[in-house]
Design a protein around this motif. Structure first.
Motif, PDB file in Angstrom:
ATOM      1  N   ILE A  76       0.820  -1.195   0.000  1.00  0.00           N
ATOM      2  CA  ILE A  76       0.000   0.000   0.000  1.00  0.00           C
ATOM      3  C   ILE A  76       0.865   1.261   0.000  1.00  0.00           C
ATOM      4  N   ILE A  77       0.442   2.234  -0.774  1.00  0.00           N
ATOM      5  CA  ILE A  77       1.083   3.553  -0.838  1.00  0.00           C
ATOM      6  C   ILE A  77       0.047   4.591  -0.410  1.00  0.00           C
ATOM      7  N   ALA A  78       0.364   5.372   0.601  1.00  0.00           N
ATOM      8  CA  ALA A  78      -0.548   6.401   1.105  1.00  0.00           C
ATOM      9  C   ALA A  78      -0.167   7.744   0.500  1.00  0.00           C
ATOM     10  N   VAL A  79      -1.084   8.345  -0.234  1.00  0.00           N
ATOM     11  CA  VAL A  79      -0.849   9.640  -0.872  1.00  0.00           C
ATOM     12  C   VAL A  79      -1.643  10.715  -0.145  1.00  0.00           C
ATOM     13  N   LYS A  80      -1.014  11.853   0.081  1.00  0.00           N
ATOM     14  CA  LYS A  80      -1.617  12.975   0.815  1.00  0.00           C
ATOM     15  C   LYS A  80      -1.943  12.578   2.257  1.00  0.00           C
ATOM     16  N   ALA A  94      -0.451   0.384  10.874  1.00  0.00           N
ATOM     17  CA  ALA A  94      -1.271  -0.312   9.888  1.00  0.00           C
ATOM     18  C   ALA A  94      -0.435  -0.981   8.807  1.00  0.00           C
ATOM     19  N   GLY A  95       0.890  -0.955   8.953  1.00  0.00           N
ATOM     20  CA  GLY A  95       1.759  -1.631   8.005  1.00  0.00           C
ATOM     21  C   GLY A  95       2.117  -0.827   6.778  1.00  0.00           C
ATOM     22  N   VAL A  96       1.835   0.476   6.778  1.00  0.00           N
ATOM     23  CA  VAL A  96       2.144   1.318   5.621  1.00  0.00           C
ATOM     24  C   VAL A  96       3.562   1.843   5.758  1.00  0.00           C
ATOM     25  N   ARG A  97       4.381   1.655   4.707  1.00  0.00           N
ATOM     26  CA  ARG A  97       5.765   2.113   4.735  1.00  0.00           C
ATOM     27  C   ARG A  97       6.045   3.184   3.689  1.00  0.00           C
TER      28      ARG A  97
END
Length: 390
Positions: A76-80, A94-97
């Protein structure tokens, strides 16, 4: 491999595809709204997915991240996202890197390439990673990390790696008289092009102990967390066991190392100052949900003038697993010889127990695939943007 984007903004999906056009090929693309994001649950393990989520509203986006946490075939890639330290902490939990604070075609493309490389190596067997972190400087974390890892190398009769991430003040090389032409800084500066030949020329070998120690360093030079993670990724694909000596400054590379570690040894001494800092670090580890990995090592314990173990545990708010006696003379003799402590000595015996704990349940086989150079790591650009705003 498929590309899935989640956003309530139609233009978000179009812009993400434009960012990746010509760089990556996908078998299919899913443009999802937050209301139909439950479709992600149907992605089987045989199908790999890069998931790019619009985090403009964290209350909508976070359930999506948590729904796929722990599924190695989805990156997963979190943008903004990551507008505050609290948000960054939630994302890590939540495991987002990969976090991109502002929409950027270039950063989305780079993050997606890293994600694709992570998915390509998802089946590789990685080393067991052990992290040694002092409550504060002077607690003996480096001494314990060095001798425990050296003992593991002797016990297992196979190459075992020690990395000194204290690039400015580390003394692992000094303890073993292994000060050579190259240091971990040399490896960090070449982290994006490491291969077997370069690695062999950099690492110091003392029988089965392989060491990348620190050395003289220009204090003004900054080395990015990404380079530390590239180096760690390379190492974890070449060894069955890797130990990292951390300076305890809680920088971004330390945070990521701790998140990836199988076991964290938090080293402190019985003095009030060290216990106070250990309590604060224990709270930080609790926030990261890592306390189940922590093994507290109480160093320099003396029979007199020392608080009771129960009192110390109440202060730190973590149980103590290992007690090590004060033994400056024994360490001095070992350093003079550049030797490993005797496992039957007063200090060597409890450190040998730590080594035994480390050597248990290691992977029995390793995949001899080509080395990959990218790693799933927490992007520090978000943290730096927060610092700039403060």
């Amino acid at each position: 491999m498929i590309l899935a984007t989640v956003s309530s903004d139609v233009d978000f999906h179009k812009e993400v595809r434009a960012s990746l056009d010509g760089h990556l090929r996908f078998e299919g693309t899913w443009d999802l709204n937050f209301d139909d994001a439950n479709r992600l649950r149907g992605i089987g393990s045989e199908l790999q997915c890069i998931l790019i989520v619009d985090f403009v509203d964290i209350s909508l986006a976070m359930p999506v991240a948590r729904a796929v946490d722990g599924r190695p075939h989805i990156v997963i890639i979190a943008v903004k996202g990551g507008g505050s330290r609290e948000d960054l902490l939630q994302l890590m939990q939540a495991g987002v890197r990969e976090v991109i604070p502002n929409f950027s075609h270039r950063e989305i493309c780079q993050a997606a390439v890293r994600a694709a490389s992570t998915l390509a190596t998802a089946g590789d067997i990685l080393a067991d990673l052990y992290a040694f972190m002092p409550a504060k400087p002077g607690c003996g974390g480096t001494t314990i990390a060095t001798y425990a890892t050296a003992m593991v190398a002797e016990m297992n009769a196979e190459p075992t790696l020690l990395l000194d991430f204290d690039i400015r003040l580390g003394v692992t090389s000094f303890l073993l008289k292994a000060e050579g032409a190259h240091t971990i800084v040399d490896a960090l500066l070449q982290s994006d092009r490491l291969d077997v030949d370069i690695w062999s020329s950099l690492v110091c070998q003392i029988k089965n102990l392989h060491l990348l120690g620190s050395g003289p360093m220009d204090f003004s030079r900054h080395i990015s967390a990404e380079r530390f993670m590239e180096l760690l990724d390379f190492a974890m694909r070449r060894y069955s066991l890797v130990a990292v000596d951390l300076p305890g400054t809680m920088e971004d590379q330390e945070c990521e190392t701790l998140l990836r570690a199988k076991k964290i040894f938090l080293v402190c001494t019985p003095d009030i100052g060290a216990l106070h800092v250990a309590r604060r670090k224990a709270a930080w580890l609790r926030d990261l949900r890592l306390t189940d990995k922590v093994s507290v090592v109480l160093n320099c314990v003396e029979r007199r003038n020392t608080l009771a173990v129960d009192d110390i545990q109440r202060i730190i708010q973590l149980p103590i697993q290992h007690l090590l006696p004060a033994s400056a003379a024994e360490i001095t003799r070992a350093v003079q010889k550049g030797a490993v402590l005797d496992t039957s000595s007063g200090l060597g015996k409890p450190i040998a127990r730590i080594a035994t704990e480390m050597s248990a349940a290691r992977p029995s086989t390793k995949k001899t695939s080509a080395v990959r150079r990218f790693v799933e790591y927490f992007s520090v650009s978000a943290a730096r943007d927060i610092e700039a705003k403060q």
